[in-house]
Scaffold this motif. Structure first.
Motif, PDB file in Angstrom:
ATOM      1  N   ASP A   1       0.764  -0.969   0.429  1.00 57.04           N
ATOM      2  CA  ASP A   1       0.258  -0.211   0.223  1.00 57.04           C
ATOM      3  C   ASP A   1       0.718   1.362   0.090  1.00 57.04           C
ATOM      4  N   CYS A   2       2.474   1.104   0.402  1.00 50.02           N
ATOM      5  CA  CYS A   2       2.221   2.251   0.478  1.00 50.02           C
ATOM      6  C   CYS A   2       3.747   2.479  -0.730  1.00 50.02           C
ATOM      7  N   VAL A   3       2.812   3.505  -1.854  1.00 47.43           N
ATOM      8  CA  VAL A   3       3.558   3.221  -2.837  1.00 47.43           C
ATOM      9  C   VAL A   3       3.674   5.374  -2.725  1.00 47.43           C
ATOM     10  N   ILE A   4       4.958   5.366  -3.185  1.00 52.04           N
ATOM     11  CA  ILE A   4       4.991   7.428  -3.493  1.00 52.04           C
ATOM     12  C   ILE A   4       3.809   7.815  -4.585  1.00 52.04           C
ATOM     13  N   GLY A   5       2.996   8.466  -4.332  1.00 47.58           N
ATOM     14  CA  GLY A   5       2.147   9.674  -5.530  1.00 47.58           C
ATOM     15  C   GLY A   5       0.998   8.069  -5.893  1.00 47.58           C
ATOM     16  N   ASN A   6       0.326   7.796  -4.979  1.00 53.20           N
ATOM     17  CA  ASN A   6      -0.880   7.057  -5.612  1.00 53.20           C
ATOM     18  C   ASN A   6      -1.686   8.101  -6.276  1.00 53.20           C
ATOM     19  N   ASP A   7      -2.246   9.478  -6.215  1.00 48.84           N
ATOM     20  CA  ASP A   7      -2.508  10.470  -6.590  1.00 48.84           C
ATOM     21  C   ASP A   7      -2.177  10.641  -7.872  1.00 48.84           C
ATOM     22  N   GLU A   8      -3.175  11.227  -8.679  1.00 42.68           N
ATOM     23  CA  GLU A   8      -3.237  12.609  -9.836  1.00 42.68           C
ATOM     24  C   GLU A   8      -2.149  12.651  -9.755  1.00 42.68           C
ATOM     25  N   ASN A   9      -2.182  13.979  -8.207  1.00 44.36           N
ATOM     26  CA  ASN A   9      -1.151  15.305  -8.533  1.00 44.36           C
ATOM     27  C   ASN A   9       0.409  14.623  -7.969  1.00 44.36           C
ATOM     28  N   ASN A  10       0.354  13.352  -7.978  1.00 40.88           N
ATOM     29  CA  ASN A  10       2.174  12.888  -7.578  1.00 40.88           C
ATOM     30  C   ASN A  10       1.900  11.393  -8.495  1.00 40.88           C
ATOM     31  N   ASN A  11       1.509  11.490  -9.290  1.00 40.67           N
ATOM     32  CA  ASN A  11       2.215  10.161  -9.962  1.00 40.67           C
ATOM     33  C   ASN A  11       2.951   9.585 -10.408  1.00 40.67           C
ATOM     34  N   VAL A  12       4.150   8.705  -9.338  1.00 42.47           N
ATOM     35  CA  VAL A  12       5.297   8.740  -9.990  1.00 42.47           C
ATOM     36  C   VAL A  12       5.376   6.846 -10.898  1.00 42.47           C
ATOM     37  N   SER A  13       5.635   6.595 -11.521  1.00 40.73           N
ATOM     38  CA  SER A  13       5.581   5.893 -12.275  1.00 40.73           C
ATOM     39  C   SER A  13       6.270   4.687 -12.698  1.00 40.73           C
ATOM     40  N   ASP A  14       7.823   5.179 -12.297  1.00 40.26           N
ATOM     41  CA  ASP A  14       8.004   3.613 -11.957  1.00 40.26           C
ATOM     42  C   ASP A  14       8.058   3.410 -10.524  1.00 40.26           C
ATOM     43  N   ASP A  15       8.311   2.083 -10.401  1.00 36.11           N
ATOM     44  CA  ASP A  15       8.349   0.955  -9.766  1.00 36.11           C
ATOM     45  C   ASP A  15       9.436   1.114  -9.253  1.00 36.11           C
ATOM     46  N   ASN A  16      10.735   1.131  -9.329  1.00 38.32           N
ATOM     47  CA  ASN A  16      11.585   1.286  -8.506  1.00 38.32           C
ATOM     48  C   ASN A  16      12.136   2.608  -7.665  1.00 38.32           C
TER      49      ASN A  16
END
Length: 277
Positions: free
Chosen positions: A81-96
């Protein structure tokens, strides 16, 4: 309440800065990231992290807009559940970028700190720190770029980034980046040195790395570096080394495309390129 007048930041201005001034910005960013991560309220996240939120006050970076700060770390059930930027304003597409965060006591520990680091890398560091940097400092710069791009995966936090940035500043201030002559002998041997001499308002010309709009003014570690710059520039015929210094303590050298009888100026040195016979 303390009010300070600051100058806004924009991309064009950032690119016009000398590398030394951009290094100062990188240090300021690292300091702000550390302050946000260790505030009395806990780790704060800047939910609207943009250049428009910052100003320069006397060359020092200051955070000017704190209206949209997040106080609590995101809630979670598992580490996934701890994904950085999991909303549209803070989208981080790189899984690394998101790997390495842990769900502890139903909170994603370190999320706010890493989100700030990632945003700082996207909006600041990757855009200006590599440009015109001394070649020998590139390994240190690439290390920082990787840290800002993948803060969680690499175990990077604001304290580690601040320490690494301070080491980069130390390498620059110490002159470690300079290319030393491969042969013995002084690199200044091709110049005539005149003490207490200046050429004020004379023989000024524009050069690419100048911090001045009206002349060729570049900060140097020492006289040897000034000579290296002048020797590599066909337009340069003389150098004036005075008593003006930058934020790192480096001397501002004024390069001239000609010379004549100098004026007396206590504490200044004039180096004139010797003519080839």
């Amino acid at each position: 309440m303390v009010t300070e007048l600051g100058d806004p930041l924009d991309t064009l201005r950032l690119l016009q800065f000398s590398w030394e001034d951009r290094l100062r910005l990188a240090l300021g960013i690292a300091q702000i990231l550390h302050q946000l991560a260790h505030s009395p309220l806990g780790s704060l996240s800047m939910n609207d992290f943009r250049r428009q939120q910052f100003v320069l006050v006397g060359g020092t970076l200051k955070l000017s807009d704190v209206d949209d700060l997040g106080i609590n770390e995101p809630e979670c059930v598992t580490d996934s559940d701890c994904v950085i930027g999991n909303d549209e304003n803070n989208n981080v597409s790189d899984d690394n970028t998101t790997k390495g965060l842990s769900c502890i006591d139903s909170r994603c520990i370190g999320h706010n700190e890493r989100l700030n680091i990632w945003h700082a890398g996207q909006h600041f560091i990757r855009l200006f720190l590599p440009l015109s940097a001394p070649l020998s400092l590139e390994p240190h710069i690439h290390e920082l770029l990787a840290a800002y791009a993948h803060p969680a995966a690499g175990g990077w936090n604001s304290a580690r980034i601040l320490g690494t940035t301070q080491k980069l500043v130390a390498h620059f201030v110490s002159g470690d980046y300079m290319i030393r002559p491969s042969t013995q002998g002084s690199s200044t041997s091709g110049y005539e040195r005149m003490s207490d001499s200046d050429l004020p308002g004379l023989y000024d010309y524009r050069c690419p790395l100048s911090v001045s709009a009206v002349g060729c003014v570049i900060s140097v570690f020492n006289e040897e570096e000034a000579v290296q710059i002048c020797t590599s520039d066909d337009d340069c015929q003389a150098i004036v080394l005075g008593q003006e210094h930058t934020w790192t303590g480096r001397t501002l050298a004024v390069f001239k495309n000609g010379y004549s009888t100098p004026s007396f100026k206590k504490g200044y040195s004039l180096l004139v390129k010797k003519k080839l016979k």
